[in-house]
Write a protein that holds these residues in place. Structure first.
Motif, PDB file in Angstrom:
ATOM      1  N   ASN A 110      77.271  38.508  84.184  1.00  0.00           N
ATOM      2  CA  ASN A 110      78.506  38.653  85.230  1.00  0.00           C
ATOM      3  C   ASN A 110      77.867  39.062  86.467  1.00  0.00           C
ATOM      4  O   ASN A 110      77.309  39.956  86.671  1.00  0.00           O
ATOM      5  CB  ASN A 110      79.425  39.545  84.642  1.00  0.00           C
ATOM      6  CG  ASN A 110      80.589  39.636  85.537  1.00  0.00           C
ATOM      7  OD1 ASN A 110      81.302  38.496  85.638  1.00  0.00           O
ATOM      8  ND2 ASN A 110      81.127  40.447  85.743  1.00  0.00           N
ATOM      9  N   GLY A 111      78.445  38.425  87.544  1.00  0.00           N
ATOM     10  CA  GLY A 111      78.018  38.460  88.838  1.00  0.00           C
ATOM     11  C   GLY A 111      76.805  37.541  89.468  1.00  0.00           C
ATOM     12  O   GLY A 111      76.772  37.473  90.607  1.00  0.00           O
ATOM     13  N   TRP A 112      76.109  36.991  88.442  1.00  0.00           N
ATOM     14  CA  TRP A 112      75.101  36.384  88.821  1.00  0.00           C
ATOM     15  C   TRP A 112      75.521  34.949  89.118  1.00  0.00           C
ATOM     16  O   TRP A 112      76.387  34.289  88.531  1.00  0.00           O
ATOM     17  CB  TRP A 112      73.849  36.230  87.787  1.00  0.00           C
ATOM     18  CG  TRP A 112      73.059  37.426  87.630  1.00  0.00           C
ATOM     19  CD1 TRP A 112      73.318  38.575  86.962  1.00  0.00           C
ATOM     20  CD2 TRP A 112      72.002  37.590  88.487  1.00  0.00           C
ATOM     21  NE1 TRP A 112      72.286  39.388  86.975  1.00  0.00           N
ATOM     22  CE2 TRP A 112      71.433  38.979  87.951  1.00  0.00           C
ATOM     23  CE3 TRP A 112      71.192  37.371  89.365  1.00  0.00           C
ATOM     24  CZ2 TRP A 112      70.369  39.804  88.504  1.00  0.00           C
ATOM     25  CZ3 TRP A 112      70.179  37.882  90.044  1.00  0.00           C
ATOM     26  CH2 TRP A 112      69.671  39.312  89.445  1.00  0.00           C
ATOM     27  N   HIS A 113      75.120  34.136  90.099  1.00  0.00           N
ATOM     28  CA  HIS A 113      75.567  32.842  90.498  1.00  0.00           C
ATOM     29  C   HIS A 113      74.547  32.097  91.418  1.00  0.00           C
ATOM     30  O   HIS A 113      73.518  32.791  91.882  1.00  0.00           O
ATOM     31  CB  HIS A 113      76.961  32.986  91.286  1.00  0.00           C
ATOM     32  CG  HIS A 113      76.631  33.933  92.558  1.00  0.00           C
ATOM     33  ND1 HIS A 113      76.845  35.358  92.551  1.00  0.00           N
ATOM     34  CD2 HIS A 113      76.514  33.629  93.708  1.00  0.00           C
ATOM     35  CE1 HIS A 113      76.535  35.722  93.785  1.00  0.00           C
ATOM     36  NE2 HIS A 113      76.350  34.828  94.624  1.00  0.00           N
ATOM     37  N   LEU A 114      74.812  30.892  91.375  1.00  0.00           N
ATOM     38  CA  LEU A 114      73.890  30.148  92.291  1.00  0.00           C
ATOM     39  C   LEU A 114      74.334  30.413  93.862  1.00  0.00           C
ATOM     40  O   LEU A 114      75.329  30.610  94.215  1.00  0.00           O
ATOM     41  CB  LEU A 114      74.118  28.555  92.202  1.00  0.00           C
ATOM     42  CG  LEU A 114      73.380  27.502  93.181  1.00  0.00           C
ATOM     43  CD1 LEU A 114      71.927  27.561  92.646  1.00  0.00           C
ATOM     44  CD2 LEU A 114      74.023  26.196  92.760  1.00  0.00           C
ATOM     45  N   ALA A 125      75.934  26.496  95.890  1.00  0.00           N
ATOM     46  CA  ALA A 125      77.157  26.128  95.430  1.00  0.00           C
ATOM     47  C   ALA A 125      78.181  26.163  96.389  1.00  0.00           C
ATOM     48  O   ALA A 125      78.270  26.868  97.413  1.00  0.00           O
ATOM     49  CB  ALA A 125      77.220  27.599  94.502  1.00  0.00           C
ATOM     50  N   GLY A 126      79.232  25.548  95.996  1.00  0.00           N
ATOM     51  CA  GLY A 126      80.650  25.876  96.688  1.00  0.00           C
ATOM     52  C   GLY A 126      81.091  24.738  97.718  1.00  0.00           C
ATOM     53  O   GLY A 126      81.856  25.025  98.540  1.00  0.00           O
ATOM     54  N   MET A 177      81.291  32.340  93.006  1.00  0.00           N
ATOM     55  CA  MET A 177      80.261  33.442  92.336  1.00  0.00           C
ATOM     56  C   MET A 177      80.882  33.605  90.961  1.00  0.00           C
ATOM     57  O   MET A 177      80.404  34.332  90.344  1.00  0.00           O
ATOM     58  CB  MET A 177      80.468  34.623  93.359  1.00  0.00           C
ATOM     59  CG  MET A 177      79.513  34.539  94.349  1.00  0.00           C
ATOM     60  SD  MET A 177      79.476  36.174  95.507  1.00  0.00           S
ATOM     61  CE  MET A 177      81.111  36.596  95.853  1.00  0.00           C
ATOM     62  N   LYS A 178      82.174  33.255  90.540  1.00  0.00           N
ATOM     63  CA  LYS A 178      82.628  33.581  89.400  1.00  0.00           C
ATOM     64  C   LYS A 178      82.344  32.699  88.333  1.00  0.00           C
ATOM     65  O   LYS A 178      82.070  31.524  88.547  1.00  0.00           O
ATOM     66  CB  LYS A 178      84.141  33.789  89.589  1.00  0.00           C
ATOM     67  CG  LYS A 178      84.756  34.657  90.361  1.00  0.00           C
ATOM     68  CD  LYS A 178      86.322  34.175  90.721  1.00  0.00           C
ATOM     69  CE  LYS A 178      87.104  34.782  89.590  1.00  0.00           C
ATOM     70  NZ  LYS A 178      88.674  34.525  90.094  1.00  0.00           N
ATOM     71  N   SER A 179      81.894  33.141  87.372  1.00  0.00           N
ATOM     72  CA  SER A 179      81.413  32.241  85.906  1.00  0.00           C
ATOM     73  C   SER A 179      82.499  31.359  85.586  1.00  0.00           C
ATOM     74  O   SER A 179      82.076  30.370  84.856  1.00  0.00           O
ATOM     75  CB  SER A 179      80.566  33.384  84.831  1.00  0.00           C
ATOM     76  OG  SER A 179      81.879  34.093  84.412  1.00  0.00           O
ATOM     77  N   THR A 180      83.568  31.774  86.001  1.00  0.00           N
ATOM     78  CA  THR A 180      84.946  31.035  85.370  1.00  0.00           C
ATOM     79  C   THR A 180      85.042  29.769  86.415  1.00  0.00           C
ATOM     80  O   THR A 180      85.930  28.910  86.170  1.00  0.00           O
ATOM     81  CB  THR A 180      86.050  31.750  85.143  1.00  0.00           C
ATOM     82  OG1 THR A 180      86.503  32.667  86.467  1.00  0.00           O
ATOM     83  CG2 THR A 180      85.915  32.962  83.838  1.00  0.00           C
ATOM     84  N   THR A 224      84.386  42.370  85.286  1.00  0.00           N
ATOM     85  CA  THR A 224      84.187  41.714  84.007  1.00  0.00           C
ATOM     86  C   THR A 224      85.172  40.369  83.800  1.00  0.00           C
ATOM     87  O   THR A 224      86.362  40.859  83.915  1.00  0.00           O
ATOM     88  CB  THR A 224      83.931  42.537  82.874  1.00  0.00           C
ATOM     89  OG1 THR A 224      83.016  43.344  83.077  1.00  0.00           O
ATOM     90  CG2 THR A 224      83.477  41.781  81.506  1.00  0.00           C
ATOM     91  N   GLU A 225      84.828  39.253  83.529  1.00  0.00           N
ATOM     92  CA  GLU A 225      85.781  38.332  83.222  1.00  0.00           C
ATOM     93  C   GLU A 225      85.910  38.081  81.868  1.00  0.00           C
ATOM     94  O   GLU A 225      85.102  38.124  81.043  1.00  0.00           O
ATOM     95  CB  GLU A 225      85.091  36.806  84.179  1.00  0.00           C
ATOM     96  CG  GLU A 225      84.895  37.230  85.564  1.00  0.00           C
ATOM     97  CD  GLU A 225      84.169  35.831  85.846  1.00  0.00           C
ATOM     98  OE1 GLU A 225      84.695  34.893  85.565  1.00  0.00           O
ATOM     99  OE2 GLU A 225      83.456  36.105  87.130  1.00  0.00           O
TER     100      GLU A 225
END
Length: 355
Positions: free
Chosen positions: A104-108, A189-190, A207-210, A353-354
């Motif tokens: 959670n929190g890790w993102h491209l 990303a984005g 940034m959100k995994s969802t 946390t998602e």
């Protein structure tokens, strides 16, 4: 564990904005904290509004931790480590998955954060140079990195992450972020073009995994000339326009599709202009899609097609020579493309946390 403690101590010597962050496997990445920025921090005459890329679900993030180095992949996860050959030849979805798999929190890394770093460097007169000529800097040939991959018969190619001089860091110091210019282009990303329409994922939601950045996702939004975000396909949204097939791109609201034979419509980024009567909102400058009035861009090149879905590469690669620069951007390719000159960079932010 002692080795990780030693690594953390060594990284701390770079400065207080550098630290080791561990992922879901307990493995380290070296990260640089980028405090939230306002438009005024990067744009002449900008407002004190926080840049949207630091806002998630209405909450402003005080810092986003960006990989100090272009990433490698181990255990299907992305890692920021020095003196390694950066991972290349992966498509957008593979880069995104390698970042999100870390937890959670890790993102491209977001397009807006990459652009903010380059604009900050412009304003602070620390525009990074890099490996733009097969292992060395095109404009300063004495600046070299350590070759890790030789491209064809050129004698050089990719260089080890962070192996160049401090001028290859975004603040020209060991505390900075390495290789934003040259070495490998970076997926971000984005942001995308869709049939020429400029579309983004609002705020820092990528940034959100969802968050879905699939081709058919409903999370993509288009941009009006007043900066408001609207549903894709709304009348009067901003587009990359090509008045004639193969002609130089400009930002417009009409649209002429490039023919399939014109693969590389481009122009120097500094020469990118608005079509007559079209206003450019500050968000477009902040996302690195329009020149900032006080910046000096050199040969940084802007490439775009306006047919189909085109996802961005940023920052140039080892073979872009006179067209290279941290502000260079390519919007010619689909998400499925892979190249030995194309890599990525993960980032991290503390998120709820998602479910």
């Amino acid at each position: 564990m002692q080795n990780f403690d030693d690594l953390a101590l060594a990284v701390a010597s770079f400065g207080p904005n550098n630290k080791v962050i561990f992922d879901d496997l307990g493995l380290p990445s070296i990260m640089v904290g980028v405090p939230k920025m306002t438009y005024a921090d990067i744009i002449t005459g900008g407002t004190q509004e926080t840049l949207p890329w630091w806002i998630v679900d209405g909450v402003e993030k005080e810092v986003i931790w960006v990989s100090k180095y272009p990433n490698i992949i181990k255990h299907e996860r992305a890692y920021s480590l020095p003196m390694v050959d950066p991972k290349a030849s992966l498509d957008f979805d593979a880069a995104l998955a390698a970042c999100r798999k870390k937890g959670n929190g890790w993102h491209l890394n977001q397009n807006g954060v990459f652009a903010a770093l380059t604009l900050w460097s412009q304003k602070n007169k620390t525009v990074p140079r890099g490996n733009t000529n097969y292992g060395k800097c095109y404009t300063h040939a004495h600046e070299r990195g350590i070759t890790t991959y030789k491209y064809q018969n050129y004698g050089g190619g990719r260089t080890a992450t962070g192996s160049g001089p401090t001028t290859w860091y975004h603040d020209h110091s060991p505390a900075g972020i390495a290789d934003l210019c040259g070495n490998v282009w970076e997926w971000v990303a984005g942001f995308r073009l869709y049939n020429g329409e400029i579309q983004i994922i609002p705020y820092g939601n990528s940034m959100k995994s969802t968050c879905s950045m699939a081709a058919g996702s409903t999370e993509w939004k288009a941009i009006k000339p007043d900066g408001s975000l609207v549903a894709p396909g709304t009348a009067g949204t901003l587009k990359v326009d090509l008045k004639t097939a193969g002609g130089a791109p400009q930002i417009g609201i009409s649209l002429t599709n490039v023919s399939s034979g014109d693969q590389w419509p481009s122009l120097p980024f500094k020469d990118l202009a608005a079509a007559s009567g079209v206003s450019i909102p500050k968000i477009l400058i902040a996302m690195g899609m329009f020149p900032e009035s006080s910046a000096t861009y050199g040969g940084d090149r802007f490439y775009a097609r306006n047919d189909g879905e085109r996802l961005p590469f940023r920052g140039s690669s080892f073979n872009n020579t006179s067209n290279a620069g941290a502000s260079a951007v390519i919007l010619n390719h689909p998400r499925s493309d892979v190249y030995v000159r194309l890599g990525f960079r993960s980032a991290y932010a503390e998120l709820q946390t998602e479910d």
